[in-house]
Design a protein around this motif. Structure first.
Motif, mmCIF file in Angstrom:
data_model
loop_
_atom_site.group_PDB
_atom_site.id
_atom_site.type_symbol
_atom_site.label_atom_id
_atom_site.label_comp_id
_atom_site.label_asym_id
_atom_site.label_seq_id
_atom_site.Cartn_x
_atom_site.Cartn_y
_atom_site.Cartn_z
ATOM 1 N N LYS A 86 -16.430 10.542 -16.573
ATOM 2 C CA LYS A 86 -17.136 11.291 -17.509
ATOM 3 C C LYS A 86 -17.832 10.426 -18.347
ATOM 4 C CE LYS A 86 -13.859 15.120 -17.264
ATOM 5 N NZ LYS A 86 -12.626 15.439 -17.731
ATOM 6 N N GLY A 87 -18.741 9.529 -18.112
ATOM 7 C CA GLY A 87 -19.299 8.589 -19.002
ATOM 8 C C GLY A 87 -18.361 7.439 -19.618
ATOM 9 N N LEU A 88 -17.244 7.464 -19.717
ATOM 10 C CA LEU A 88 -16.457 6.654 -20.214
ATOM 11 C C LEU A 88 -15.552 5.522 -18.993
ATOM 12 C CD1 LEU A 88 -14.418 8.760 -22.692
ATOM 13 C CD2 LEU A 88 -16.094 6.923 -23.364
ATOM 14 N N ASP A 89 -15.793 4.294 -19.565
ATOM 15 C CA ASP A 89 -15.191 3.162 -18.605
ATOM 16 C C ASP A 89 -13.715 3.050 -18.866
ATOM 17 O OD1 ASP A 89 -17.006 2.464 -16.648
ATOM 18 O OD2 ASP A 89 -18.233 1.505 -18.428
ATOM 19 N N HIS A 90 -12.951 2.686 -17.894
ATOM 20 C CA HIS A 90 -11.533 2.683 -18.063
ATOM 21 C C HIS A 90 -11.262 1.482 -17.163
ATOM 22 C CE1 HIS A 90 -10.660 6.720 -19.780
ATOM 23 N NE2 HIS A 90 -11.548 7.089 -19.013
ATOM 24 N N THR A 91 -10.400 0.564 -17.804
ATOM 25 C CA THR A 91 -10.085 -0.811 -16.947
ATOM 26 C C THR A 91 -8.539 -0.925 -17.530
ATOM 27 O OG1 THR A 91 -12.334 -1.634 -17.005
ATOM 28 C CG2 THR A 91 -10.565 -3.009 -16.475
ATOM 29 N N ARG A 92 -7.825 -1.465 -16.408
ATOM 30 C CA ARG A 92 -6.554 -1.766 -16.884
ATOM 31 C C ARG A 92 -6.013 -2.568 -16.036
ATOM 32 N NH1 ARG A 92 -2.233 3.108 -17.671
ATOM 33 N NH2 ARG A 92 -0.929 1.587 -17.199
ATOM 34 N N MET A 93 -4.940 -3.621 -16.377
ATOM 35 C CA MET A 93 -4.801 -4.679 -15.571
ATOM 36 C C MET A 93 -3.019 -4.577 -15.562
ATOM 37 S SD MET A 93 -4.853 -8.586 -16.065
ATOM 38 C CE MET A 93 -3.836 -9.813 -15.020
ATOM 39 N N VAL A 94 -2.246 -4.746 -14.479
ATOM 40 C CA VAL A 94 -0.843 -5.111 -14.461
ATOM 41 C C VAL A 94 -0.302 -6.452 -13.661
ATOM 42 C CG1 VAL A 94 -0.170 -2.748 -14.774
ATOM 43 C CG2 VAL A 94 -0.726 -3.692 -12.525
ATOM 44 N N ARG A 95 0.502 -7.169 -14.101
ATOM 45 C CA ARG A 95 1.039 -8.158 -13.339
ATOM 46 C C ARG A 95 2.218 -8.016 -12.738
ATOM 47 N NH1 ARG A 95 -0.211 -13.542 -13.957
ATOM 48 N NH2 ARG A 95 2.134 -14.086 -13.848
ATOM 49 N N THR A 96 2.345 -8.536 -11.748
ATOM 50 C CA THR A 96 3.720 -8.511 -10.855
ATOM 51 C C THR A 96 4.256 -9.637 -10.765
ATOM 52 O OG1 THR A 96 2.213 -8.578 -8.750
ATOM 53 C CG2 THR A 96 2.888 -6.200 -9.594
ATOM 54 N N PRO A 97 5.024 -10.246 -11.655
ATOM 55 C CA PRO A 97 5.702 -11.398 -11.537
ATOM 56 C C PRO A 97 6.708 -11.619 -10.285
ATOM 57 C CG PRO A 97 6.365 -10.246 -13.526
ATOM 58 C CD PRO A 97 5.394 -9.319 -13.064
ATOM 59 N N VAL A 98 7.672 -10.546 -10.156
ATOM 60 C CA VAL A 98 8.503 -10.640 -9.298
ATOM 61 C C VAL A 98 8.302 -9.965 -7.853
ATOM 62 C CG1 VAL A 98 10.890 -10.253 -8.652
ATOM 63 C CG2 VAL A 98 10.364 -10.501 -10.959
ATOM 64 N N ARG A 99 8.429 -10.698 -6.821
ATOM 65 C CA ARG A 99 7.934 -10.211 -5.553
ATOM 66 C C ARG A 99 9.090 -10.310 -4.761
ATOM 67 N NH1 ARG A 99 4.130 -13.326 -7.023
ATOM 68 N NH2 ARG A 99 4.724 -15.226 -5.886
ATOM 69 N N THR A 100 9.376 -9.283 -3.945
ATOM 70 C CA THR A 100 10.288 -9.345 -2.624
ATOM 71 C C THR A 100 9.880 -8.613 -1.355
ATOM 72 O OG1 THR A 100 11.142 -6.921 -3.442
ATOM 73 C CG2 THR A 100 12.340 -8.791 -4.330
ATOM 74 N N THR A 101 10.563 -8.288 -0.262
ATOM 75 C CA THR A 101 9.893 -7.911 0.795
ATOM 76 C C THR A 101 10.678 -6.621 1.094
ATOM 77 O OG1 THR A 101 9.678 -10.033 1.420
ATOM 78 C CG2 THR A 101 9.287 -8.363 3.053
ATOM 79 N N ASN A 102 9.811 -5.440 1.086
ATOM 80 C CA ASN A 102 10.550 -4.194 1.550
ATOM 81 C C ASN A 102 9.120 -3.436 2.206
ATOM 82 O OD1 ASN A 102 11.680 -1.789 1.645
ATOM 83 N ND2 ASN A 102 12.855 -1.849 -0.328
ATOM 84 N N LEU A 103 9.185 -3.697 3.375
ATOM 85 C CA LEU A 103 8.168 -3.110 4.086
ATOM 86 C C LEU A 103 8.004 -1.417 4.058
ATOM 87 C CD1 LEU A 103 7.651 -5.537 7.173
ATOM 88 C CD2 LEU A 103 6.293 -5.234 4.848
ATOM 89 N N ASN A 104 9.555 -0.942 3.968
ATOM 90 C CA ASN A 104 9.655 0.299 4.158
ATOM 91 C C ASN A 104 8.754 1.183 2.885
ATOM 92 O OD1 ASN A 104 10.653 2.784 4.651
ATOM 93 N ND2 ASN A 104 12.202 2.938 3.185
ATOM 94 N N LYS A 105 8.813 0.530 1.569
ATOM 95 C CA LYS A 105 8.161 0.995 0.567
ATOM 96 C C LYS A 105 6.861 1.165 0.704
ATOM 97 C CE LYS A 105 11.457 0.327 -3.130
ATOM 98 N NZ LYS A 105 11.378 -0.208 -4.324
ATOM 99 N N ILE A 106 6.049 -0.008 1.544
ATOM 100 C CA ILE A 106 4.784 -0.029 1.622
ATOM 101 C C ILE A 106 4.282 1.239 2.615
ATOM 102 C CG2 ILE A 106 2.898 -1.388 2.711
ATOM 103 C CD1 ILE A 106 4.722 -3.674 1.998
ATOM 104 N N THR A 107 5.083 1.314 3.512
ATOM 105 C CA THR A 107 4.917 2.477 4.607
ATOM 106 C C THR A 107 4.817 3.672 3.776
ATOM 107 O OG1 THR A 107 6.150 1.300 6.132
ATOM 108 C CG2 THR A 107 5.455 3.317 6.956
ATOM 109 N N LEU A 108 5.853 3.956 2.847
ATOM 110 C CA LEU A 108 5.874 5.360 2.316
ATOM 111 C C LEU A 108 4.775 5.437 1.193
ATOM 112 C CD1 LEU A 108 9.729 5.468 1.178
ATOM 113 C CD2 LEU A 108 8.449 6.603 2.813
#
Lengths: 249, 150
Positions: free
Chosen positions: A59-81
């Motif tokens: 509606k004519g307004l710009d929205h921008t946000r950023m998040v950081r993901t410092p910790v990374r693991t591997t869980n392919l199930n969550k990606i599938t979900l």
């Protein structure tokens, strides 16, 4: 539709994918699709292995946000979900609120398999890989135990050593020491086979695969940084192996 | 001998699937991807293929297979390809190169390290080959649909 909820949903979906070992292009595409399906204009998303930026116009307004993901693991199930949720939302079979709630549940989920099962899996992987590398049946058990040592030490060292590469180095060293011990006690075992098997749980398979897919998708920064991550892991394992071999000389 | 290798590659790929928390219904498919990769990898030398070619071809087949399975099972294809390339990893070559370096045999060490890197590159380019074939097919289909619509 409130733009805040759209932003929250998109960022949560993207953060789950990135945190659990998904490709960068998948993160960007999922966020952009959800935002577009929610009726936002001018959607732009950008992700690197450590941060996500999303911006759109509502509606004519710009929205921008950023998040950081410092910790990374591997869980392919969550990606599938998450993939499933975004596909259903874009297809129109669930509302945005439902999607957000499902994503929150997915984010809270524990790993699909309990810890002991993962350690057993690492042991099986090590044992069978050592046989594939040309070992005899007698080498299978020591290699599996050495692989178990490696994953157990990876898990416990991670809690108080904050540096990922040093954790890997020490875990490889401990696994190698176990192999050395096994060969000292039973001289008829092959140390090379046991070490080859034991280092398998640290093989950066997902980093290499994702780096290639990111490069193919045109995400050069993400692809190169993941490739360097994989290379650093390989180097720390190689140095640990070299130290162990130096003992056997 | 080949049967033993097949069983071991299946076991090792399935174990790798569990390590990466893939959904339960895709564990066996990941194991099959690894087994097919190993089968191709061990059969090609009988046709006088050298190690680089057989690694490339088997990685490409693993990649293609995981894309096809990802369409059928409706999950991201990383679920299968990560486990599928495990039996192709040049572990013993990397070990031998390390051993040569430790024994002050730098020439053999660099030779083996280069060979290891080449094999790793062959795995990588095989994966890329599979991905790009599927992308091209998909792109062609999209283009066809667009042409029909216009």
């Amino acid at each position: 539709m409130s733009s805040d909820l759209v932003m929250d949903t998109c960022l949560l979906a993207g953060a789950i994918i990135l945190k659990n070992g998904g490709e960068t292009y998948r993160t960007e595409e999922t966020m952009a699709r959800i935002a577009q399906a929610a009726g936002m204009d001018d959607v732009n998303s950008s992700a690197t292995p450590t941060s996500i930026i999303l911006s759109f116009r509502c509606k004519g307004l710009d929205h921008t946000r950023m998040v950081r993901t410092p910790v990374r693991t591997t869980n392919l199930n969550k990606i599938t979900l998450v993939n499933d949720v975004s596909r259903r939302f874009v297809g129109g079979s669930i509302t945005l609120e439902q999607a957000y709630r499902t994503l929150c549940e997915i984010d809270q989920k524990k790993p699909l398999y309990p810890k002991w099962m993962q350690h057993m899996a690492a042991a099986i992987a090590s044992g069978s890989f050592s046989m594939l590398a040309g070992g005899t049946w007698y080498d299978l058990l020591p290699a599996a135990l050495a692989g178990l040592t490696v994953t157990l030490s990876l898990e416990y060292l991670e809690q108080f050593v904050r540096m990922k590469f040093f954790t890997e180095f020490s875990a490889a060293l401990l696994g190698g020491l176990f192999a050395l011990l096994a060969v000292t006690v039973f001289p008829e075992l092959h140390i090379s086979i046991i070490i080859i098997g034991a280092m398998l749980p640290m093989f950066p398979g997902i980093a290499i695969t994702n780096s290639l897919r990111d490069l193919m998708a045109g995400d050069l920064v993400a692809g190169v940084s993941r490739g360097v991550e994989a290379m650093l892991t390989a180097v720390s394992v190689a140095v640990a192996t070299a130290i162990i071999l130096w003992f056997t000389r | 001998m080949l049967l033993k290798g097949l069983a071991l590659s299946l076991a090792s790929s399935m174990a790798w699937c569990i390590l990466f928390n893939v959904p339960v219904r895709t564990i066996f498919a990941g194991g099959v991807a690894g087994m097919v990769g190993f089968l191709v990898y061990s059969l090609l030398p009988l046709l006088n293929a050298e190690v680089l070619l057989s690694t490339f071809v088997s990685a490409a087949i693993v990649s293609l297979l995981s894309q096809v399975m990802s369409i059928y099972l409706r999950v991201p294809s990383t679920n299968f390809s990560v486990a599928g390339i495990i039996p192709l990893v040049p572990g013993s070559m990397a070990y031998k190169s390390m051993l040569a370096f430790v024994n002050d045999d730098y020439v053999a060490g660099i030779t083996l390290a280069t060979k290891t890197l080449m094999v790793a590159g062959a795995i990588a380019s095989g994966l890329i080959f599979g991905i790009s074939v599927v992308t091209i097919v998909k792109g062609a289909r999209h283009a066809g649909k667009r042409a029909q619509r216009n």
